[in-house]
Design an enzyme around this catalytic site. Structure first.
Site, PDB file in Angstrom:
ATOM      1  N   LYS A   1       1.499  11.418 -11.486  1.00  0.00           N
ATOM      2  CA  LYS A   1       0.754  10.409 -12.252  1.00  0.00           C
ATOM      3  C   LYS A   1       1.643   9.200 -12.472  1.00  0.00           C
ATOM      4  CE  LYS A   1      -2.374  13.275 -15.020  1.00  0.00           C
ATOM      5  NZ  LYS A   1      -2.759  13.580 -16.412  1.00  0.00           N
TER       6      LYS A   1
ATOM      7  N   ARG B   1       0.815  -1.225   0.000  1.00  0.00           N
ATOM      8  CA  ARG B   1       0.000   0.000   0.000  1.00  0.00           C
ATOM      9  C   ARG B   1       0.843   1.265   0.000  1.00  0.00           C
ATOM     10  NH1 ARG B   1      -2.306  -2.502   4.387  1.00  0.00           N
ATOM     11  NH2 ARG B   1      -3.803  -4.115   3.761  1.00  0.00           N
TER      12      ARG B   1
ATOM     13  N   HIS C   1       5.289  11.173 -29.863  1.00  0.00           N
ATOM     14  CA  HIS C   1       4.451  12.056 -29.053  1.00  0.00           C
ATOM     15  C   HIS C   1       4.862  13.525 -29.183  1.00  0.00           C
ATOM     16  CE1 HIS C   1       1.904  13.356 -25.754  1.00  0.00           C
ATOM     17  NE2 HIS C   1       2.958  13.912 -25.180  1.00  0.00           N
TER      18      HIS C   1
ATOM     19  N   HIS D   1      -1.947  19.069 -27.251  1.00  0.00           N
ATOM     20  CA  HIS D   1      -2.198  17.636 -27.126  1.00  0.00           C
ATOM     21  C   HIS D   1      -3.549  17.224 -27.709  1.00  0.00           C
ATOM     22  CE1 HIS D   1       1.288  17.858 -24.558  1.00  0.00           C
ATOM     23  NE2 HIS D   1       1.259  16.568 -24.304  1.00  0.00           N
TER      24      HIS D   1
ATOM     25  N   LYS E   1       5.674  23.006 -14.569  1.00  0.00           N
ATOM     26  CA  LYS E   1       4.780  21.874 -14.317  1.00  0.00           C
ATOM     27  C   LYS E   1       4.455  21.777 -12.834  1.00  0.00           C
ATOM     28  CE  LYS E   1       3.250  17.317 -15.192  1.00  0.00           C
ATOM     29  NZ  LYS E   1       3.282  16.068 -15.923  1.00  0.00           N
TER      30      LYS E   1
ATOM     31  N   HIS F   1      -2.891  14.306 -29.959  1.00  0.00           N
ATOM     32  CA  HIS F   1      -3.310  12.928 -29.690  1.00  0.00           C
ATOM     33  C   HIS F   1      -4.023  12.307 -30.899  1.00  0.00           C
ATOM     34  CE1 HIS F   1      -3.127  13.381 -25.052  1.00  0.00           C
ATOM     35  NE2 HIS F   1      -2.063  12.765 -25.505  1.00  0.00           N
TER      36      HIS F   1
ATOM     37  N   ASN G   1      -2.371  20.310 -21.435  1.00  0.00           N
ATOM     38  CA  ASN G   1      -2.739  19.624 -22.672  1.00  0.00           C
ATOM     39  C   ASN G   1      -2.643  20.515 -23.904  1.00  0.00           C
ATOM     40  OD1 ASN G   1      -3.242  16.988 -21.791  1.00  0.00           O
ATOM     41  ND2 ASN G   1      -5.143  17.687 -20.833  1.00  0.00           N
TER      42      ASN G   1
ATOM     43  N   GLU H   1      -6.101  16.973 -10.868  1.00  0.00           N
ATOM     44  CA  GLU H   1      -6.583  17.222 -12.211  1.00  0.00           C
ATOM     45  C   GLU H   1      -8.057  17.590 -12.289  1.00  0.00           C
ATOM     46  OE1 GLU H   1      -5.768  14.030 -15.007  1.00  0.00           O
ATOM     47  OE2 GLU H   1      -5.040  15.563 -16.356  1.00  0.00           O
TER      48      GLU H   1
ATOM     49  N   ARG I   1      -4.963  22.065 -14.410  1.00  0.00           N
ATOM     50  CA  ARG I   1      -4.034  21.111 -15.005  1.00  0.00           C
ATOM     51  C   ARG I   1      -4.313  20.866 -16.485  1.00  0.00           C
ATOM     52  NH1 ARG I   1      -1.671  16.424 -11.136  1.00  0.00           N
ATOM     53  NH2 ARG I   1      -0.288  15.440 -12.616  1.00  0.00           N
TER      54      ARG I   1
ATOM     55  N   GLU J   1       7.606  19.588 -25.194  1.00  0.00           N
ATOM     56  CA  GLU J   1       6.941  19.934 -23.926  1.00  0.00           C
ATOM     57  C   GLU J   1       7.545  21.209 -23.338  1.00  0.00           C
ATOM     58  OE1 GLU J   1       4.335  18.133 -23.148  1.00  0.00           O
ATOM     59  OE2 GLU J   1       4.681  16.195 -24.146  1.00  0.00           O
TER      60      GLU J   1
HETATM   61  N1  LIG Z   1       3.392  10.518 -15.622  1.00  0.00           N
HETATM   62  C1  LIG Z   1       3.230  11.546 -16.430  1.00  0.00           C
HETATM   63  O1  LIG Z   1       2.752  12.596 -16.012  1.00  0.00           O
HETATM   64  C2  LIG Z   1       3.640  11.423 -17.859  1.00  0.00           C
HETATM   65  C3  LIG Z   1       3.743  12.568 -18.657  1.00  0.00           C
HETATM   66  C4  LIG Z   1       4.174  12.420 -19.966  1.00  0.00           C
HETATM   67  C5  LIG Z   1       4.478  11.162 -20.462  1.00  0.00           C
HETATM   68  N2  LIG Z   1       4.353  10.074 -19.658  1.00  0.00           N
HETATM   69  C6  LIG Z   1       4.680   8.722 -20.136  1.00  0.00           C
HETATM   70  O2  LIG Z   1       6.065   8.689 -20.416  1.00  0.00           O
HETATM   71  C7  LIG Z   1       6.296   7.724 -21.440  1.00  0.00           C
HETATM   72  C8  LIG Z   1       7.225   8.323 -22.451  1.00  0.00           C
HETATM   73  O3  LIG Z   1       8.433   8.646 -21.794  1.00  0.00           O
HETATM   74  P1  LIG Z   1       9.788   8.815 -22.604  1.00  0.00           P
HETATM   75  O4  LIG Z   1       9.556   9.727 -23.716  1.00  0.00           O
HETATM   76  O5  LIG Z   1      10.822   9.138 -21.608  1.00  0.00           O
HETATM   77  O6  LIG Z   1       9.980   7.386 -23.259  1.00  0.00           O
HETATM   78  P2  LIG Z   1      10.787   6.069 -22.806  1.00  0.00           P
HETATM   79  O7  LIG Z   1      10.775   5.906 -21.351  1.00  0.00           O
HETATM   80  O8  LIG Z   1      10.246   4.956 -23.612  1.00  0.00           O
HETATM   81  O9  LIG Z   1      12.288   6.397 -23.264  1.00  0.00           O
HETATM   82  C9  LIG Z   1      12.551   6.577 -24.635  1.00  0.00           C
HETATM   83  C10 LIG Z   1      13.726   5.737 -25.086  1.00  0.00           C
HETATM   84  O10 LIG Z   1      14.934   6.335 -24.664  1.00  0.00           O
HETATM   85  C11 LIG Z   1      15.774   5.401 -24.027  1.00  0.00           C
HETATM   86  N3  LIG Z   1      16.554   6.158 -23.063  1.00  0.00           N
HETATM   87  C12 LIG Z   1      16.111   6.718 -21.930  1.00  0.00           C
HETATM   88  N4  LIG Z   1      17.059   7.463 -21.371  1.00  0.00           N
HETATM   89  C13 LIG Z   1      18.156   7.365 -22.147  1.00  0.00           C
HETATM   90  C14 LIG Z   1      19.470   7.932 -22.094  1.00  0.00           C
HETATM   91  N5  LIG Z   1      19.815   8.793 -21.124  1.00  0.00           N
HETATM   92  N6  LIG Z   1      20.334   7.581 -23.038  1.00  0.00           N
HETATM   93  C15 LIG Z   1      19.988   6.753 -24.039  1.00  0.00           C
HETATM   94  N7  LIG Z   1      18.753   6.219 -24.165  1.00  0.00           N
HETATM   95  C16 LIG Z   1      17.852   6.518 -23.214  1.00  0.00           C
HETATM   96  C17 LIG Z   1      14.818   4.407 -23.458  1.00  0.00           C
HETATM   97  O11 LIG Z   1      15.434   3.165 -23.217  1.00  0.00           O
HETATM   98  C18 LIG Z   1      13.760   4.343 -24.527  1.00  0.00           C
HETATM   99  O12 LIG Z   1      14.147   3.445 -25.528  1.00  0.00           O
HETATM  100  C19 LIG Z   1       4.954   7.339 -22.001  1.00  0.00           C
HETATM  101  O13 LIG Z   1       4.607   6.056 -21.515  1.00  0.00           O
HETATM  102  C20 LIG Z   1       3.999   8.375 -21.417  1.00  0.00           C
HETATM  103  O14 LIG Z   1       2.699   7.863 -21.181  1.00  0.00           O
HETATM  104  C21 LIG Z   1       3.934  10.189 -18.376  1.00  0.00           C
HETATM  105 ZN   LIG Z   2       2.951  15.368 -23.734  1.00  0.00          ZN
END
Ligand SMILES: NC(=O)c1ccc[n+]([C@@H]2O[C@H](COP(=O)([O-])OP(=O)(O)OC[C@H]3O[C@@H](n4cnc5c(N)ncnc54)[C@H](O)[C@@H]3O)[C@@H](O)[C@H]2O)c1
Ligand SMILES: [Zn+2]
Ligand SMILES: NC(=O)c1ccc[n+]([C@@H]2O[C@H](COP(=O)([O-])OP(=O)(O)OC[C@H]3O[C@@H](n4cnc5c(N)ncnc54)[C@H](O)[C@@H]3O)[C@@H](O)[C@H]2O)c1
Ligand SMILES: [Zn+2]
Lengths: 365, 365
Positions: B144, B122, B268, B251, B230, B255, B248, B240, B244, B186
């Site tokens: 999130k 938990r 994205h 977006h 942020k 999207h 978007n 949210e 918040r 972003e």
């Molecule tokens: N929680 C939130 O508020 C929030 C907000 C925006 C996006 N997200 C989520 O985040 C995800 C996307 O995140 P992302 O864009 O970081 O993608 P990701 O985590 O898939 O990373 C992208 C790629 O980069 C590689 N990588 C990461 N760091 C590296 C580094 N320093 N050197 C070399 N390679 C590296 C990873 O292995 C991966 O292949 C999505 O699932 C999305 O839903 C969440």
């Molecule tokens: Zn985004």
């Protein structure tokens, strides 16, 4: 007869409503909360057979669109797979952030529905309609939700508060007597740890061992005061840092007995009853409370049809050892909740292992 | 160079620490939080290969016992199965309530580790060490956490705050350029919706399209101001409810483009860039902001190496239709975030479908 207990959590206040035959008014109770129109009613086929139609009719009458989801009864289904199936229904039926998940069932259904509600779309509305005495007075209050991991109970979960707990004591008429008594063990616990008045009222009853033994008035009192006790304790300690530990009265040795008997021979309530007998005796031997109080406690447990002795098949030193691997152990010391009078307990980790062993030996039947 | 951004959530305040080469100080950053000795470091094999040793050494030096858990890289593994595997490691390695789950990776690793931390026992301690620009300025802030359902992104999850976000900008040197630009989309967003000064500083830079184009000082500013933007927005609206929504910006149409191109052709960040171009043009046509502002926005997007046009393969009316089934739609009306000046936006559901269609048509390349 009806009572409302407001649970005054700073961020998520809600009411526990306790009223006979209120299941038929479920929809009317939810309407004032201004939630979305879609509700997901989660239940087991057995419970749904008896109470599903009544719940659904009242929801429909109040204008809700009702979707059903079934989980087979029993602790074995309290796992992540069952949660994944709730998600599948949620996505297939397009449940939204404004939607409401309703748990209609015992603690197993409540814990799982709550966890699904906590994690679907990062949290949708959740309502508890507990149908076992244990779920009414214990599982549905306090915001603990979750499922078991193959390696341990309740390891996966979240703290998530319901918007409403609706308790209809009359549904207990169909509950098997052993399940009823399991709930009574927790009720007696509240009498010892928090509400001496509740204890006295239970003592005054001629019979207590079954639903049909108890007047509607007394049942209402039992549930209301027990809910109030748990709500008091958890409101003062929402995330389980200290005070909430007193809810584990009887559970220290109780859990050891449950696990040593494979969670089958002895059920949770029975184990807690025995655990309270053991803790009571430890308290007497440590001069924490008078032996008359211990006798009163044990008489009440007996009147409820709960056991007061430990099966001779269990090895006493196994119990002492099991205590040490329990998660309530801090740095090797076993934490005990011990009564100082009826209605009051202390938390201590100063109980010598020999004393535990001797008490367990004395309680062998 | 280093900055600390305190995120002042009433119940769970924490810091975002941004400092070059701070990964080698990870253990020292965690020590003052007084957490348990056991940490679970969750990463992908690829990231671990580059940064794992450094992280582990610093944790061990600070006296932590480190357990590793790997999840293959990529959005396809962002599911409940991967979470179940984290639980298996947690139970096998006896992680406790006082233990800490550390996410070392991009948003995928961060979202999953956070959800596992939120739901193991938990809730255990959680620390974010984001390694993509997107995770640094967006995913790691706001609480999130979650995973995808086969039928939709991020449908399963929880709001759960970290105890610390530690950002070491120097790890971006190994990030593929397309991933870097996705994060920049972003960053530009924050410039438009919240921080006009950040926008001006980005405008002043000669080059922006790659890690090696950007000075250490500017990168520190970019990350710090974006995190601050942020953090400001989510602190004012933790769960949210309204404000918040401005996050978007870009977006809405973004999207639609992502989903119509199957989440592969266009990533994205690219989709958000195009979405900002579209929203900017809608704002100009509605006389919400001057066309000079729109041009400044689009020039900045271009300088960052992000796209500003819509692939001709996409049908414009499909975009308009896709908007209507997006979850941000309330009662049939599409909600748009539109700029009124650089650094400020409004939320509106008063954009006629014809206008959206015409703007999309204009942006076809
Ligand atoms: N929680 C939130 O508020 C929030 C907000 C925006 C996006 N997200 C989520 O985040 C995800 C996307 O995140 P992302 O864009 O970081 O993608 P990701 O985590 O898939 O990373 C992208 C790629 O980069 C590689 N990588 C990461 N760091 C590296 C580094 N320093 N050197 C070399 N390679 C590296 C990873 O292995 C991966 O292949 C999505 O699932 C999305 O839903 C969440
Ligand atoms: Zn985004
Ligand atoms: N969340 C908490 O704080 C908390 C506290 C205590 C216990 N629990 C959990 O609660 C669970 C135990 O709950 P329980 O004792 O209610 O068990 P349960 O939910 O398994 O119900 C016991 C049995 O009674 C049946 N039943 C339920 N209501 C009935 C009715 N009105 N008529 C006829 N049959 C009925 C059920 O189908 C089941 O077979 C455990 O999983 C435990 O971990 C949670
Ligand atoms: Zn119990």
């Amino acid at each position: 007869m009806s009572s409302i207990i407001p649970v005054k959590l700073p961020q998520n206040p809600y009411n526990i409503a306790i009223a006979s035959n209120s299941l038929a008014q479920l929809g009317a109770h939810i309407s004032p909360l201004n939630l979305g129109k879609k509700v997901l009613l989660v239940s087991s086929p057995e419970i749904f057979d008896i109470y599903g139609e009544m719940a659904i009719n009242s929801l429909k009458q109040a204008g809700f669109e009702v979707i059903n989801h079934f989980i087979p009864a029993g602790e074995t289904y309290k796992n992540l797979d069952s949660i994944a199936q709730i998600y599948d229904t949620a996505v297939a039926q397009r449940l939204e952030r404004s939607s409401t998940f309703i748990a209609l069932g015992g603690g197993v259904i409540g814990d799982m529905t709550g966890f699904a509600a906590a994690t679907w779309l990062r949290g949708v509305n959740f309502i508890q309609v507990p149908t076992t005495l244990l779920a009414m007075v214990d599982a549905s209050i306090g915001g603990k939700t979750g499922v078991n991991h193959p390696q341990g109970k309740n390891l996966i979960g979240a703290f998530y508060q319901p918007r409403l707990v609706l308790i209809d004591p009359s549904v207990l008429k169909t509950l098997p007597v052993r399940e009823f008594r399991a709930g009574m063990a927790e009720v007696i616990k509240y009498g010892i740890i928090w509400d001496g008045d509740l204890f006295t009222q239970l003592e005054a009853a001629e019979k207590l061992a079954d639903f049909s033994d108890i007047s509607e008035t007394l049942l209402q009192i039992i549930i209301t005061r027990s809910c109030q006790a748990k709500a008091d304790v958890v409101s003062k300690d929402e995330k389980e840092s200290n005070l909430r530990a007193i809810l584990n009265y009887g559970h220290t040795i109780g859990h050891a007995i449950e696990s040593l008997t494979g969670y089958s021979l002895i059920n949770h309530g029975e184990a807690v009853a025995i655990g309270m007998v053991a803790a009571g005796k430890i308290a007497t031997k440590l001069n924490l409370w008078p032996s008359e109080a211990e006798i009163r406690q044990n008489n009440l447990i007996q009147k409820t049809g709960l056991p007061t002795t430990i099966p001779s098949s269990i090895n006493s030193s196994e119990i002492v050892d099991a205590l040490k691997i329990d998660k309530k152990v801090k740095s090797g010391k076993v934490r005990f909740i011990l009564p100082t009078q009826i209605g009051q307990v202390i938390i201590t980790d100063e109980v010598p292992s020999e004393l535990i062993f001797n008490v367990v030996e004395e309680l062998k039947r």
